[in-house]
Structure formats: structure tokens, C-alpha cells
Design an enzyme around this catalytic site. Structure first.
Site, mmCIF file in Angstrom:
data_model
loop_
_atom_site.group_PDB
_atom_site.id
_atom_site.type_symbol
_atom_site.label_atom_id
_atom_site.label_comp_id
_atom_site.label_asym_id
_atom_site.label_seq_id
_atom_site.Cartn_x
_atom_site.Cartn_y
_atom_site.Cartn_z
ATOM 1 N N LYS A 10 0.838 -1.204 0.000
ATOM 2 C CA LYS A 10 0.000 0.000 0.000
ATOM 3 C C LYS A 10 0.875 1.257 0.000
ATOM 4 O O LYS A 10 2.084 1.167 0.255
ATOM 5 C CB LYS A 10 -0.915 -0.041 1.224
ATOM 6 C CG LYS A 10 -1.946 -1.187 1.198
ATOM 7 C CD LYS A 10 -2.704 -1.242 2.526
ATOM 8 C CE LYS A 10 -3.865 -2.220 2.493
ATOM 9 N NZ LYS A 10 -4.544 -2.290 3.812
ATOM 10 N N ASN A 151 -1.264 -0.283 7.357
ATOM 11 C CA ASN A 151 -0.707 -1.603 7.673
ATOM 12 C C ASN A 151 0.096 -2.204 6.515
ATOM 13 O O ASN A 151 0.197 -3.411 6.386
ATOM 14 C CB ASN A 151 -1.806 -2.547 8.174
ATOM 15 C CG ASN A 151 -2.963 -2.680 7.195
ATOM 16 O OD1 ASN A 151 -2.887 -2.194 6.068
ATOM 17 N ND2 ASN A 151 -4.017 -3.354 7.606
ATOM 18 N N HIS A 154 -1.744 -5.344 1.541
ATOM 19 C CA HIS A 154 -3.018 -6.057 1.375
ATOM 20 C C HIS A 154 -2.677 -7.450 0.855
ATOM 21 O O HIS A 154 -1.722 -7.606 0.088
ATOM 22 C CB HIS A 154 -3.912 -5.366 0.337
ATOM 23 C CG HIS A 154 -4.972 -6.292 -0.201
ATOM 24 N ND1 HIS A 154 -6.155 -6.511 0.466
ATOM 25 C CD2 HIS A 154 -4.986 -7.100 -1.294
ATOM 26 C CE1 HIS A 154 -6.857 -7.413 -0.205
ATOM 27 N NE2 HIS A 154 -6.181 -7.787 -1.274
ATOM 28 N N GLU A 165 -9.254 -10.652 -7.556
ATOM 29 C CA GLU A 165 -8.311 -9.540 -7.402
ATOM 30 C C GLU A 165 -7.174 -9.617 -8.427
ATOM 31 O O GLU A 165 -6.741 -8.591 -8.952
ATOM 32 C CB GLU A 165 -7.750 -9.520 -5.971
ATOM 33 C CG GLU A 165 -8.825 -9.150 -4.948
ATOM 34 C CD GLU A 165 -8.381 -9.334 -3.496
ATOM 35 O OE1 GLU A 165 -7.207 -9.697 -3.260
ATOM 36 O OE2 GLU A 165 -9.211 -9.129 -2.593
HETATM 37 P P1 GDP Z 1 -7.153 -7.265 5.940
HETATM 38 O O1 GDP Z 1 -7.728 -8.319 5.035
HETATM 39 O O2 GDP Z 1 -6.347 -7.842 7.076
HETATM 40 O O3 GDP Z 1 -6.396 -6.190 5.211
HETATM 41 O O4 GDP Z 1 -8.378 -6.522 6.660
HETATM 42 P P2 GDP Z 1 -9.837 -6.137 6.133
HETATM 43 O O5 GDP Z 1 -10.112 -6.749 4.786
HETATM 44 O O6 GDP Z 1 -10.786 -6.423 7.239
HETATM 45 O O7 GDP Z 1 -9.762 -4.551 6.032
HETATM 46 C C1 GDP Z 1 -9.178 -3.955 4.918
HETATM 47 C C2 GDP Z 1 -8.326 -2.772 5.356
HETATM 48 O O8 GDP Z 1 -9.148 -1.782 5.969
HETATM 49 C C3 GDP Z 1 -7.279 -3.067 6.410
HETATM 50 O O9 GDP Z 1 -6.096 -3.621 5.874
HETATM 51 C C4 GDP Z 1 -7.052 -1.701 7.014
HETATM 52 O O10 GDP Z 1 -6.192 -0.896 6.216
HETATM 53 C C5 GDP Z 1 -8.431 -1.076 6.987
HETATM 54 N N1 GDP Z 1 -9.225 -1.242 8.206
HETATM 55 C C6 GDP Z 1 -9.882 -2.374 8.522
HETATM 56 N N2 GDP Z 1 -10.594 -2.213 9.636
HETATM 57 C C7 GDP Z 1 -10.392 -0.925 10.041
HETATM 58 C C8 GDP Z 1 -10.918 -0.136 11.139
HETATM 59 O O11 GDP Z 1 -11.695 -0.588 11.960
HETATM 60 N N3 GDP Z 1 -10.526 1.144 11.264
HETATM 61 C C9 GDP Z 1 -9.686 1.700 10.361
HETATM 62 N N4 GDP Z 1 -9.353 2.994 10.565
HETATM 63 N N5 GDP Z 1 -9.189 1.012 9.299
HETATM 64 C C10 GDP Z 1 -9.524 -0.293 9.126
HETATM 65 MG MG MG Z 2 -9.165 -8.101 3.528
#
Ligand code: GDP
Ligand code: MG
Length: 187
Positions: A10, A151, A154, A165
Site C-alpha cells: 500500500k 498496515n 493487502h 483480485e
Molecule cells: P485485511 O484483510 O487484514 O487487510 O483486513 P480487512 O479486509 O478487514 O480490512 C481492509 C483494510 O481496511 C485493512 O487492511 C485496514 O487498512 C483497513 N481497516 C480495517 N478495519 C479498520 C478499522 O476498523 N478502522 C480503520 N481505521 N481502518 C480499518
Molecule cells: Mg481483507
């Protein structure tokens, strides 16, 4: 079995010059880079990447509520409200700068890559994982600053999303096929 998965470094990872370290982590684990390019994502591709799937939005809400609870804090929004808010900030995050798009191939690559990147929230991610080694951000910090958590990477979550994707970010002819010299020792 041999699978393919999509990784995005990212914008925070690109700006922090972490592309090399991220790729090394996957190569060290035996995964093969079969597609790689730099992209400046627009709203269209970001919106298609983070599709507003109801179950996913709810899962974001659940993870966030759980993290707040563990810290003895409370968050008033519903899981769906959190999911929608986070998706909007995610689209801003992903379009805020360049990303490195990478396709990795190897045995159980979807599972291996998810294991190597660690939990979504860097504060909680395993200290040896990519998100744990290279970050310290947390949900409450992201919320306080009205932005998505940073973080670094992805990675596709399952076979279905990996297929979708990869097709979104790469044309078929941008993916190559070759043998790593250590393949016969790896598998
Ligand atoms: P991943 O698959 O581990 O990347 O997580 P997800 O698919 O659940 O979420 C996608 C992305 O959204 C994450 O990598 C974070 O950058 C962001 N994100 C997810 N949950 C939160 C949240 O509760 N608060 C904030 N500020 N960002 C979030
Ligand atoms: Mg995800």
C-alpha cells in the site's frame, strides 16, 4: 496445492521504501513472484478492489469493536456503520499514492501470505509478521485521525477473492511462468 494470490504494497509501504523487504519475506518462504508492477490506483479500481460486500463490512465492524473492547473502550456505531466508514477511508488510502501490485505463486500461497502479513491491526499483529515488524498503528489511532489504519500490505483472503483480485489488477499476459532453482527442494 499450488495457488496464486495478490499482494499490494500500500502507499505507506511504498513511501517508506518497504517494497524490497516485503517481497523478500515472501521469496524467503518459497513463494515465486509471477507478476509485478507499480500502479497509481484511481477511484474505479480501488472501489472494485474493496467491493462493498455486506459480510466483509460487518467483519470489519466486528474486528474494530473487539479491539476497542480489549482496550476497555466502547464504540457507539453499529458494525455496518463502522464497515461503511472504514471502506470510505480505505478508498482514500489506496488512491493516496502508488502501490506495488504483486502476484505470488506457491503451495498454499493464500494461507502462507496471510500468515506472513499478520493481523489487520499492526498493534496486535505478531511481532515477526510484516505488519508487526513494520507498523504500530491501531484502530483507535486511525479513528481519531479519521483515516484508515496503515498496515503496509493487502493480501487476498481466500481463493475466490484471489482470483477476482488478480484479474482486476493484471492482464493474463502480464503473468509469467518459470521455475525457481530451489523448487525441487521446496516441495
Ligand atoms: P485485511 O484483510 O487484514 O487487510 O483486513 P480487512 O479486509 O478487514 O480490512 C481492509 C483494510 O481496511 C485493512 O487492511 C485496514 O487498512 C483497513 N481497516 C480495517 N478495519 C479498520 C478499522 O476498523 N478502522 C480503520 N481505521 N481502518 C480499518
Ligand atoms: Mg481483507
Amino acid at each position: 496445492m499450488i495457488e496464486r494470490t495478490l499482494v499490494l504494497v500500500k502507499p505507506d509501504g511504498v513511501y517508506r521504501a518497504l517494497i524490497g523487504k516485503v517481497i523478500s519475506t515472501f521469496e524467503d518462504a518459497g513463494l515465486k513472484v509471477i507478476g509485478i508492477k507499480m500502479v497509481q490506483p484511481d477511484e474505479d479500481i480501488a472501489g472494485k478492489h474493496y467491493v462493498a460486500d455486506e459480510e466483509w463490512l460487518l467483519s470489519i465492524g466486528r474486528k474494530t469493536k473487539e479491539s476497542y473492547r480489549e482496550k476497555g473502550q466502547e464504540i457507539k456505531e453499529t458494525e455496518m456503520e463502522i464497515g461503511q466508514r472504514v471502506r470510505n477511508s480505505l478508498l482514500k488510502y489506496l488512491t493516496s499514492g502508488p502501490v506495488a501490485a504483486i502476484v505470488l505463486e506457491g503451495n498454499s500461497s493464500i494461507y502462507i501470505v496471510r500468515k506472513l502479513i499478520g493481523a489487520t491491526e499492526p498493534r496486535k499483529a505478531d511481532p515477526y509478521s510484516i505488519r508487526g515488524r513494520f507498523g504500530a498503528d491501531s484502530y483507535d489511532m486511525g479513528d481519531a485521525k479519521n483515516r484508515s489504519i496503515r498496515n503496509v500490505v493487502h493480501a487476498s483472503e481466500d481463493e475466490k477473492s484471489a482470483k477476482r483480485e488478480i484479474a482486476l489488477w493484471f492482464k493474463n499476459e502480464e503473468l509469467v511462468s518459470y521455475k525457481r532453482v530451489d523448487e525441487e527442494y521446496l516441495y
